[in-house]
Design a protein around this motif. Structure first.
Motif, short mmCIF file in Angstrom:
data_model
loop_
_atom_site.label_atom_id
_atom_site.label_comp_id
_atom_site.label_asym_id
_atom_site.label_seq_id
_atom_site.Cartn_x
_atom_site.Cartn_y
_atom_site.Cartn_z
N LEU A 1 -5.95 0.02 -0.07
CA LEU A 1 -5.24 -1.16 0.41
C LEU A 1 -4.65 -0.93 1.81
CD1 LEU A 1 -4.56 -4.00 -0.52
CD2 LEU A 1 -2.49 -3.10 -1.56
N ALA A 2 -4.18 0.28 2.07
CA ALA A 2 -3.64 0.59 3.40
C ALA A 2 -4.74 0.54 4.45
CB ALA A 2 -2.98 1.97 3.39
N THR A 3 -5.95 0.94 4.08
CA THR A 3 -7.07 0.85 5.01
C THR A 3 -7.32 -0.60 5.39
OG1 THR A 3 -8.06 2.81 4.01
CG2 THR A 3 -9.50 1.43 5.32
N GLN A 4 -7.28 -1.48 4.40
CA GLN A 4 -7.48 -2.90 4.69
C GLN A 4 -6.35 -3.49 5.51
OE1 GLN A 4 -8.07 -4.62 0.83
NE2 GLN A 4 -10.23 -4.07 0.79
N PHE B 1 11.77 23.64 -24.83
CA PHE B 1 11.45 22.22 -24.71
C PHE B 1 10.16 21.97 -23.93
CE2 PHE B 1 16.10 22.25 -25.20
CZ PHE B 1 16.17 21.57 -26.41
N TYR B 2 9.30 22.95 -23.83
CA TYR B 2 8.04 22.78 -23.12
C TYR B 2 7.12 21.87 -23.93
CZ TYR B 2 3.45 23.64 -21.20
OH TYR B 2 2.22 23.46 -20.66
N ARG B 3 6.58 20.86 -23.24
CA ARG B 3 5.62 19.94 -23.87
C ARG B 3 4.40 19.83 -22.98
NH1 ARG B 3 8.33 14.36 -24.84
NH2 ARG B 3 6.36 13.98 -23.82
N PRO B 4 3.25 20.25 -23.44
CA PRO B 4 2.06 20.06 -22.63
C PRO B 4 1.63 18.60 -22.66
CG PRO B 4 1.47 21.01 -24.74
CD PRO B 4 2.98 20.94 -24.70
N GLY B 5 0.82 18.22 -21.73
CA GLY B 5 0.30 16.87 -21.76
C GLY B 5 0.77 16.00 -20.62
N SER B 6 0.59 16.46 -19.40
CA SER B 6 0.95 15.64 -18.24
C SER B 6 -0.29 14.98 -17.65
CB SER B 6 1.66 16.48 -17.19
OG SER B 6 0.82 17.54 -16.79
N GLY B 7 -1.39 14.99 -18.39
CA GLY B 7 -2.65 14.43 -17.90
C GLY B 7 -2.57 12.95 -17.59
N ALA B 8 -1.82 12.20 -18.39
CA ALA B 8 -1.69 10.76 -18.13
C ALA B 8 -0.96 10.51 -16.82
CB ALA B 8 -0.96 10.08 -19.28
N LEU B 9 0.06 11.30 -16.54
CA LEU B 9 0.78 11.13 -15.28
C LEU B 9 -0.10 11.48 -14.09
CD1 LEU B 9 4.33 12.48 -16.10
CD2 LEU B 9 3.75 10.21 -15.31
N VAL B 10 -0.92 12.49 -14.24
CA VAL B 10 -1.85 12.84 -13.16
C VAL B 10 -2.85 11.71 -12.95
CG1 VAL B 10 -3.67 14.45 -12.46
CG2 VAL B 10 -1.58 15.32 -13.49
N GLY B 11 -3.34 11.14 -14.03
CA GLY B 11 -4.26 10.01 -13.91
C GLY B 11 -3.64 8.82 -13.22
N TRP B 12 -2.42 8.48 -13.63
CA TRP B 12 -1.70 7.38 -12.97
C TRP B 12 -1.45 7.70 -11.51
CZ3 TRP B 12 -0.88 2.49 -14.01
CH2 TRP B 12 -0.96 2.05 -15.32
N GLY B 13 -1.04 8.93 -11.23
CA GLY B 13 -0.74 9.31 -9.85
C GLY B 13 -1.94 9.20 -8.94
N VAL B 14 -3.07 9.73 -9.39
CA VAL B 14 -4.29 9.67 -8.58
C VAL B 14 -4.75 8.22 -8.42
CG1 VAL B 14 -6.73 10.33 -8.51
CG2 VAL B 14 -5.00 12.02 -9.12
N SER B 15 -4.71 7.45 -9.50
CA SER B 15 -5.15 6.05 -9.44
C SER B 15 -4.29 5.23 -8.49
CB SER B 15 -5.12 5.42 -10.83
OG SER B 15 -6.01 6.09 -11.68
N LEU B 16 -2.97 5.35 -8.61
CA LEU B 16 -2.08 4.59 -7.74
C LEU B 16 -2.22 5.01 -6.29
CD1 LEU B 16 1.15 4.45 -9.93
CD2 LEU B 16 -0.31 2.53 -9.29
N LEU C 1 -4.90 6.36 -4.78
CA LEU C 1 -6.17 5.89 -4.23
C LEU C 1 -6.18 4.38 -4.03
CD1 LEU C 1 -8.75 8.13 -6.12
CD2 LEU C 1 -7.99 8.30 -3.74
N LEU C 2 -5.57 3.65 -4.94
CA LEU C 2 -5.46 2.20 -4.77
C LEU C 2 -4.64 1.86 -3.53
CD1 LEU C 2 -6.10 -0.58 -5.99
CD2 LEU C 2 -4.00 -0.38 -7.29
N GLY C 3 -3.52 2.54 -3.36
CA GLY C 3 -2.71 2.32 -2.16
C GLY C 3 -3.43 2.73 -0.89
N PRO D 1 0.81 -1.22 0.00
CA PRO D 1 0.00 0.00 0.00
C PRO D 1 0.84 1.27 0.00
CG PRO D 1 -0.71 -1.48 1.75
CD PRO D 1 0.49 -2.07 1.15
N TRP D 2 1.88 1.26 0.80
CA TRP D 2 2.69 2.47 0.90
C TRP D 2 3.57 2.64 -0.33
CZ3 TRP D 2 1.15 -0.54 4.93
CH2 TRP D 2 0.30 0.10 5.84
#
Length: 122
Positions: free
Chosen positions: A108-111, A86-101, A103-105, A60-61
């Motif tokens: 699981l930590a609650t359990q 070198f600016y590239r927009p488009g960090s939305g996928a990383l934000v999605g992965w970050g929030v998903s991981l 919340l999943l952790g 979980p951690w």
């Protein structure tokens, strides 16, 4: 005159969003420690190199840390100046992965905490 005030409002909104994000990130990093410091210390006190222990005790951690890492990388990508070469927009996928991981952790930590509390009472 209107273009200058519009740009100033946009910059103020961007600074407010960055501050809100930084405070939210700090709260997300501190929340597991505040909620489960007893569980973390109990798991750490029983440390031994065993695959089952490492997966069931520390998953979980690790998931929450990976989620925070993804969010930090997304924040760094967005923090760079938009006028930079070198600016590239488009960090939305990383934000999605970050929030998903994260919340999943968190779930699981609650359990894990509930299981550790039930074992401690026996």
């Amino acid at each position: 005159m209107a273009a200058g005030s519009r740009r100033q409002r946009e910059e103020t909104a961007r600074q407010r969003a960055r501050l809100t994000g930084a405070v939210g990130f700090a709260a997300a990093a501190a929340l597991p420690i505040v909620l489960w410091h007893h569980t973390i210390s109990a798991i750490a006190s029983e440390f031994h190199l065993d695959a089952r222990y490492l997966i069931t005790g520390w998953a979980p951690w690790a998931l929450m840390a990976l989620g925070l890492l993804c969010l930090a990388i997304a924040a760094i990508m967005d923090w760079r100046t938009r006028d930079h070469r070198f600016y590239r927009p488009g960090s939305g996928a990383l934000v999605g992965w970050g929030v998903s991981l994260y919340l999943l952790g968190f779930a699981l930590a609650t359990q894990v905490a509930q299981i550790a509390d039930s074992l401690g009472r026996s």
